[in-house]
Design an enzyme around this catalytic site. Sequence first.
Site, short mmCIF file in Angstrom:
data_model
loop_
_atom_site.label_atom_id
_atom_site.label_comp_id
_atom_site.label_asym_id
_atom_site.label_seq_id
_atom_site.Cartn_x
_atom_site.Cartn_y
_atom_site.Cartn_z
N MET A 30 0.75 -0.57 -0.02
CA MET A 30 0.04 -0.66 -0.08
C MET A 30 0.82 0.82 0.37
O MET A 30 0.45 2.55 0.67
CB MET A 30 -1.03 0.22 1.26
CG MET A 30 -2.20 -1.24 1.02
SD MET A 30 -3.54 -0.73 2.22
CE MET A 30 -3.44 -0.51 3.98
N TYR A 32 4.12 3.69 0.89
CA TYR A 32 4.74 4.55 1.84
C TYR A 32 5.48 3.46 2.16
O TYR A 32 5.94 2.86 3.56
CB TYR A 32 3.98 4.74 2.97
CG TYR A 32 4.18 5.98 3.42
CD1 TYR A 32 3.97 7.58 2.79
CD2 TYR A 32 5.12 6.02 5.26
CE1 TYR A 32 4.88 8.58 3.30
CE2 TYR A 32 5.73 7.42 4.90
CZ TYR A 32 5.66 8.29 4.69
OH TYR A 32 5.99 9.96 5.45
N HIS A 37 9.17 -3.45 3.50
CA HIS A 37 8.87 -3.47 1.76
C HIS A 37 10.32 -4.00 1.00
O HIS A 37 10.81 -4.57 0.20
CB HIS A 37 8.09 -2.14 1.56
CG HIS A 37 6.58 -2.17 2.08
ND1 HIS A 37 7.21 -0.52 2.09
CD2 HIS A 37 5.68 -2.73 1.82
CE1 HIS A 37 5.64 -0.21 3.17
NE2 HIS A 37 5.11 -1.85 3.00
N LEU A 185 8.66 -1.82 12.33
CA LEU A 185 8.80 -1.35 10.72
C LEU A 185 7.04 -1.49 10.14
O LEU A 185 6.61 -2.49 9.52
CB LEU A 185 9.86 -1.55 9.78
CG LEU A 185 10.57 -1.19 10.03
CD1 LEU A 185 11.76 -1.19 8.46
CD2 LEU A 185 11.25 0.03 10.48
N SER A 186 6.30 -0.48 10.01
CA SER A 186 4.50 -0.27 9.77
C SER A 186 4.95 1.40 8.93
O SER A 186 5.47 2.10 9.97
CB SER A 186 4.12 -0.49 10.27
OG SER A 186 3.16 0.11 10.06
N SER A 187 4.14 1.72 7.92
CA SER A 187 4.29 2.77 7.57
C SER A 187 3.45 3.72 8.33
O SER A 187 3.13 4.56 8.81
CB SER A 187 2.96 2.78 6.13
OG SER A 187 3.80 2.03 5.20
N ARG A 188 2.59 3.01 9.35
CA ARG A 188 1.52 3.60 10.12
C ARG A 188 2.82 4.31 11.51
O ARG A 188 2.44 4.53 12.46
CB ARG A 188 0.89 2.76 11.37
CG ARG A 188 -0.76 2.34 10.05
CD ARG A 188 -2.25 1.92 10.64
NE ARG A 188 -2.72 2.33 9.58
CZ ARG A 188 -3.49 0.57 8.84
NH1 ARG A 188 -2.52 -0.41 9.11
NH2 ARG A 188 -4.13 1.00 8.61
O1 PAF Z 1 -0.20 -6.05 3.59
C1 PAF Z 1 -0.70 -4.81 2.63
O2 PAF Z 1 0.12 -3.94 2.67
C2 PAF Z 1 -2.28 -4.77 2.57
O3 PAF Z 1 -3.18 -5.60 3.22
C3 PAF Z 1 -1.86 -5.11 0.84
C4 PAF Z 1 -1.21 -7.26 1.46
C5 PAF Z 1 -0.99 -4.91 0.13
C6 PAF Z 1 -3.81 -5.96 0.31
O4 PAF Z 1 -3.74 -4.24 -0.01
#
Ligand code: PAF
Length: 282
Positions: A30, A32, A37, A185-188
């Site tokens: 998603m 960011y 990632h 780590l998390s975008s949030r």
């Molecule tokens: O983990 C995420 O970022 C989301 O849930 C995903 C797998 C991209 C689905 O929108």
Amino acid sequence: MEVIKKIAEMKEISLCLKREGKSIGLVPTMGYLHEGHLSLIKTARRENDIIIMSNFVNPLQFGPKEDFATYPRDPDRDNKLAESAGVDYVFGPTSEEMYPQGYCTYIEVNGPMVEKMCGKSRPGHFKGVTTVVLKLFLITQPDRAYFGQKDAQQAIIVRKMVTDLNVPVKIITCPIVREEDGLALSSRNTYLSSEERIQALALPRALSAGRDMILKGETDPLKVKQHITSILASSPGIRLDYVEVVNGDDLSDLSAIKGKVLLAAAVYVGKTRLIDNIDLEV
Ligand code: PAF
């Protein structure tokens, strides 16, 4: 690297690559992007000829009171990071492209694995996830798709969907990437104030304490759950959502700690909801 916004174009490219015999790795995101990632992309890069990264903040997986509108977005920065990590195509459709007027088809895994943990606190969330993930699979035709272990329940549910619907995609789960002090780590994490950022460390600390208890020989899942809960409940700034100690393969309840075990928790730090987990084999 090419950025593709239209489904028809992405599908045409993917089918063409498959006809040429190229293997495709999909990294669904998603956006960011953070090191978590990038580690998925690096793993995918090693295992496939072509890497497609999707960048789509999926409205279907957010509840009405959740943070869809404020979810952090920076597609230009994402594209630069993706390119330097070795992505070949970024698929970044609009919501209208994915869910045009009249859209009404959904994919839903049912049963205990979606009814607990995040599925309980976020009704409809996993239906949104499985729907978008299957659409992404059909559009990008991957051989392998890469998910982070931080969203352990998501990875297990996606794997179940793929098994039940005979989807020819291998689901690969990659380890959680943490800051030096332990925060996953998390975008949030960008929502956290500096005080909340420190308070949030209670989450990995409590889970690690649960793991240490198991490593010292505790076999009662309830005792481990109570220990994690009591640490979180007494941590300043933390509001508990859930703590679970469950089977790490299918999230089923455990009568004793044995085999694959998942210690998982979700908390609110201020208004920010954070999840984390530790998996281990006993
Ligand atoms: O983990 C995420 O970022 C989301 O849930 C995903 C797998 C991209 C689905 O929108």
